[in-house]
Motif scaffolding. Structure first.
Motif, PDB file in Angstrom:
ATOM      1  N   TYR A   1       0.839  -1.200   0.000  1.00  0.00           N
ATOM      2  CA  TYR A   1       0.000   0.000   0.000  1.00  0.00           C
ATOM      3  C   TYR A   1       0.870   1.244   0.000  1.00  0.00           C
ATOM      4  O   TYR A   1       2.062   1.180   0.278  1.00  0.00           O
ATOM      5  CB  TYR A   1      -0.896   0.013   1.242  1.00  0.00           C
ATOM      6  CG  TYR A   1      -1.913  -1.089   1.240  1.00  0.00           C
ATOM      7  CD1 TYR A   1      -3.120  -0.946   0.559  1.00  0.00           C
ATOM      8  CD2 TYR A   1      -1.683  -2.279   1.906  1.00  0.00           C
ATOM      9  CE1 TYR A   1      -4.060  -1.970   0.551  1.00  0.00           C
ATOM     10  CE2 TYR A   1      -2.622  -3.294   1.901  1.00  0.00           C
ATOM     11  CZ  TYR A   1      -3.804  -3.134   1.225  1.00  0.00           C
ATOM     12  OH  TYR A   1      -4.725  -4.134   1.209  1.00  0.00           O
ATOM     13  N   SER A   2       0.266   2.386  -0.294  1.00  0.00           N
ATOM     14  CA  SER A   2       1.011   3.643  -0.293  1.00  0.00           C
ATOM     15  C   SER A   2       0.144   4.780   0.216  1.00  0.00           C
ATOM     16  O   SER A   2      -1.075   4.649   0.337  1.00  0.00           O
ATOM     17  CB  SER A   2       1.516   3.970  -1.698  1.00  0.00           C
ATOM     18  OG  SER A   2       0.439   4.193  -2.569  1.00  0.00           O
ATOM     19  N   CYS A   3       0.807   5.894   0.504  1.00  0.00           N
ATOM     20  CA  CYS A   3       0.063   7.106   0.852  1.00  0.00           C
ATOM     21  C   CYS A   3      -0.290   7.831  -0.443  1.00  0.00           C
ATOM     22  O   CYS A   3       0.117   7.413  -1.529  1.00  0.00           O
ATOM     23  CB  CYS A   3       0.899   7.994   1.778  1.00  0.00           C
ATOM     24  SG  CYS A   3       2.259   8.859   0.958  1.00  0.00           S
ATOM     25  N   THR A   4      -1.006   8.937  -0.352  1.00  0.00           N
ATOM     26  CA  THR A   4      -1.420   9.665  -1.560  1.00  0.00           C
ATOM     27  C   THR A   4      -0.245  10.296  -2.296  1.00  0.00           C
ATOM     28  O   THR A   4      -0.372  10.668  -3.457  1.00  0.00           O
ATOM     29  CB  THR A   4      -2.461  10.753  -1.212  1.00  0.00           C
ATOM     30  OG1 THR A   4      -1.919  11.596  -0.202  1.00  0.00           O
ATOM     31  CG2 THR A   4      -3.758  10.123  -0.730  1.00  0.00           C
ATOM     32  N   LYS A   5       0.926  10.388  -1.643  1.00  0.00           N
ATOM     33  CA  LYS A   5       2.119  10.930  -2.306  1.00  0.00           C
ATOM     34  C   LYS A   5       3.048   9.834  -2.815  1.00  0.00           C
ATOM     35  O   LYS A   5       4.101  10.117  -3.355  1.00  0.00           O
ATOM     36  CB  LYS A   5       2.866  11.866  -1.366  1.00  0.00           C
ATOM     37  CG  LYS A   5       2.086  13.146  -1.097  1.00  0.00           C
ATOM     38  CD  LYS A   5       2.908  14.151  -0.345  1.00  0.00           C
ATOM     39  CE  LYS A   5       2.091  15.422  -0.142  1.00  0.00           C
ATOM     40  NZ  LYS A   5       2.822  16.401   0.635  1.00  0.00           N
ATOM     41  N   GLY A   6       2.663   8.562  -2.610  1.00  0.00           N
ATOM     42  CA  GLY A   6       3.417   7.465  -3.203  1.00  0.00           C
ATOM     43  C   GLY A   6       4.401   6.738  -2.307  1.00  0.00           C
ATOM     44  O   GLY A   6       5.119   5.866  -2.790  1.00  0.00           O
ATOM     45  N   HIS A   7       4.476   7.047  -1.022  1.00  0.00           N
ATOM     46  CA  HIS A   7       5.361   6.300  -0.124  1.00  0.00           C
ATOM     47  C   HIS A   7       4.740   4.938   0.156  1.00  0.00           C
ATOM     48  O   HIS A   7       3.571   4.848   0.529  1.00  0.00           O
ATOM     49  CB  HIS A   7       5.589   7.070   1.186  1.00  0.00           C
ATOM     50  CG  HIS A   7       6.213   8.397   0.969  1.00  0.00           C
ATOM     51  ND1 HIS A   7       5.544   9.570   1.182  1.00  0.00           N
ATOM     52  CD2 HIS A   7       7.452   8.717   0.514  1.00  0.00           C
ATOM     53  CE1 HIS A   7       6.346  10.583   0.883  1.00  0.00           C
ATOM     54  NE2 HIS A   7       7.505  10.087   0.480  1.00  0.00           N
ATOM     55  N   ASN A   8       5.520   3.885  -0.032  1.00  0.00           N
ATOM     56  CA  ASN A   8       5.007   2.523   0.081  1.00  0.00           C
ATOM     57  C   ASN A   8       5.229   1.947   1.475  1.00  0.00           C
ATOM     58  O   ASN A   8       6.219   2.254   2.129  1.00  0.00           O
ATOM     59  CB  ASN A   8       5.693   1.619  -0.944  1.00  0.00           C
ATOM     60  CG  ASN A   8       5.412   2.076  -2.346  1.00  0.00           C
ATOM     61  OD1 ASN A   8       4.265   2.213  -2.728  1.00  0.00           O
ATOM     62  ND2 ASN A   8       6.449   2.330  -3.109  1.00  0.00           N
ATOM     63  N   TYR A   9       4.301   1.061   1.883  1.00  0.00           N
ATOM     64  CA  TYR A   9       4.362   0.435   3.199  1.00  0.00           C
ATOM     65  C   TYR A   9       3.969  -1.021   3.101  1.00  0.00           C
ATOM     66  O   TYR A   9       3.160  -1.404   2.260  1.00  0.00           O
ATOM     67  CB  TYR A   9       3.389   1.124   4.172  1.00  0.00           C
ATOM     68  CG  TYR A   9       3.851   2.498   4.538  1.00  0.00           C
ATOM     69  CD1 TYR A   9       4.727   2.684   5.591  1.00  0.00           C
ATOM     70  CD2 TYR A   9       3.449   3.591   3.803  1.00  0.00           C
ATOM     71  CE1 TYR A   9       5.189   3.947   5.903  1.00  0.00           C
ATOM     72  CE2 TYR A   9       3.906   4.854   4.103  1.00  0.00           C
ATOM     73  CZ  TYR A   9       4.776   5.024   5.162  1.00  0.00           C
ATOM     74  OH  TYR A   9       5.247   6.264   5.459  1.00  0.00           O
ATOM     75  N   CYS A  10       4.509  -1.822   4.022  1.00  0.00           N
ATOM     76  CA  CYS A  10       4.056  -3.208   4.105  1.00  0.00           C
ATOM     77  C   CYS A  10       2.631  -3.213   4.663  1.00  0.00           C
ATOM     78  O   CYS A  10       2.171  -2.227   5.251  1.00  0.00           O
ATOM     79  CB  CYS A  10       4.990  -4.040   4.988  1.00  0.00           C
ATOM     80  SG  CYS A  10       4.928  -3.669   6.744  1.00  0.00           S
ATOM     81  N   ASN A  11       1.958  -4.299   4.477  1.00  0.00           N
ATOM     82  CA  ASN A  11       0.571  -4.429   4.913  1.00  0.00           C
ATOM     83  C   ASN A  11       0.418  -4.195   6.413  1.00  0.00           C
ATOM     84  O   ASN A  11      -0.494  -3.500   6.854  1.00  0.00           O
ATOM     85  CB  ASN A  11       0.052  -5.814   4.525  1.00  0.00           C
ATOM     86  CG  ASN A  11      -1.401  -6.003   4.838  1.00  0.00           C
ATOM     87  OD1 ASN A  11      -2.207  -5.100   4.633  1.00  0.00           O
ATOM     88  ND2 ASN A  11      -1.745  -7.164   5.330  1.00  0.00           N
ATOM     89  N   ILE A  12       1.314  -4.743   7.217  1.00  0.00           N
ATOM     90  CA  ILE A  12       1.214  -4.622   8.675  1.00  0.00           C
ATOM     91  C   ILE A  12       1.353  -3.174   9.121  1.00  0.00           C
ATOM     92  O   ILE A  12       0.529  -2.672   9.890  1.00  0.00           O
ATOM     93  CB  ILE A  12       2.265  -5.522   9.361  1.00  0.00           C
ATOM     94  CG1 ILE A  12       1.942  -6.986   9.072  1.00  0.00           C
ATOM     95  CG2 ILE A  12       2.316  -5.258  10.861  1.00  0.00           C
ATOM     96  CD1 ILE A  12       3.038  -7.946   9.446  1.00  0.00           C
ATOM     97  N   CYS A  13       2.374  -2.490   8.641  1.00  0.00           N
ATOM     98  CA  CYS A  13       2.568  -1.085   9.036  1.00  0.00           C
ATOM     99  C   CYS A  13       1.442  -0.201   8.502  1.00  0.00           C
ATOM    100  O   CYS A  13       1.023   0.730   9.170  1.00  0.00           O
ATOM    101  CB  CYS A  13       3.920  -0.573   8.562  1.00  0.00           C
ATOM    102  SG  CYS A  13       5.302  -1.299   9.465  1.00  0.00           S
ATOM    103  N   PHE A  14       0.964  -0.496   7.299  1.00  0.00           N
ATOM    104  CA  PHE A  14      -0.115   0.308   6.735  1.00  0.00           C
ATOM    105  C   PHE A  14      -1.376   0.171   7.580  1.00  0.00           C
ATOM    106  O   PHE A  14      -2.032   1.155   7.887  1.00  0.00           O
ATOM    107  CB  PHE A  14      -0.391  -0.123   5.291  1.00  0.00           C
ATOM    108  CG  PHE A  14      -1.338   0.786   4.565  1.00  0.00           C
ATOM    109  CD1 PHE A  14      -0.879   1.954   4.000  1.00  0.00           C
ATOM    110  CD2 PHE A  14      -2.676   0.465   4.446  1.00  0.00           C
ATOM    111  CE1 PHE A  14      -1.741   2.801   3.309  1.00  0.00           C
ATOM    112  CE2 PHE A  14      -3.547   1.301   3.761  1.00  0.00           C
ATOM    113  CZ  PHE A  14      -3.078   2.472   3.205  1.00  0.00           C
ATOM    114  N   GLU A  15      -1.699  -1.046   7.992  1.00  0.00           N
ATOM    115  CA  GLU A  15      -2.907  -1.280   8.786  1.00  0.00           C
ATOM    116  C   GLU A  15      -2.771  -0.765  10.216  1.00  0.00           C
ATOM    117  O   GLU A  15      -3.734  -0.270  10.790  1.00  0.00           O
ATOM    118  CB  GLU A  15      -3.246  -2.774   8.809  1.00  0.00           C
ATOM    119  CG  GLU A  15      -3.657  -3.334   7.459  1.00  0.00           C
ATOM    120  CD  GLU A  15      -4.933  -2.707   6.923  1.00  0.00           C
ATOM    121  OE1 GLU A  15      -5.839  -2.397   7.709  1.00  0.00           O
ATOM    122  OE2 GLU A  15      -5.011  -2.522   5.697  1.00  0.00           O
ATOM    123  N   ASN A  16      -1.581  -0.886  10.800  1.00  0.00           N
ATOM    124  CA  ASN A  16      -1.389  -0.513  12.205  1.00  0.00           C
ATOM    125  C   ASN A  16      -1.039   0.951  12.416  1.00  0.00           C
ATOM    126  O   ASN A  16      -1.059   1.423  13.541  1.00  0.00           O
ATOM    127  CB  ASN A  16      -0.306  -1.388  12.842  1.00  0.00           C
ATOM    128  CG  ASN A  16      -0.737  -2.829  12.953  1.00  0.00           C
ATOM    129  OD1 ASN A  16      -1.922  -3.136  12.971  1.00  0.00           O
ATOM    130  ND2 ASN A  16       0.223  -3.718  13.010  1.00  0.00           N
TER     131      ASN A  16
END
Length: 120
Positions: free
Chosen positions: A47-62
């Protein structure tokens, strides 16, 4: 027309130098495929933020509703390009620290890690 095998992640190398260059490129891209919050390799779903920084699923959800890096809003969609790149790159097994020396394409890694004899 290019060789179809080079388009599917099975390049034909004409020299050892070319092979070494491909290995270095893989390592550089691997470095970019890390979650900026936990530093784990990004793997689907990414997943990413609206500016394009990517995250793993766990960090994105938490994480909160904002990006850890720039504080912009989280995007409600997956980063399919990064997921496709992940499937073609080679990554070490997550049980590397326990002795596993396998390095596999991302698309093959989950099955290996599920069956890895070093996971216990």
């Amino acid at each position: 027309m290019s060789d179809p095998s080079s388009l599917r992640g099975f390049p034909c190398y004409s020299s050892e130098k070319q092979y070494s260059s491909q290995i270095m490129l893989n390592l550089e891209i691997q470095y970019m495929m890390r979650c900026p919050r936990c530093t784990a390799f990004l793997k689907p779903p990414i997943y990413s933020c609206t500016k394009g920084h990517n995250y793993c699923n766990i960090c994105f959800e938490n994480n909160s509703t904002n990006c850890y890096h720039c504080s912009s809003k989280k995007a409600p969609f997956r980063c399919t390009l990064m997921e496709r790149i992940y499937s073609e790159l080679r990554f070490p097994c997550k049980y590397y620290s326990k002795g596993c020396s396998r390095v596999l394409r991302g698309v093959l890694l989950p099955l290996h890690e599920y069956e890895c004899s070093y996971k216990n």
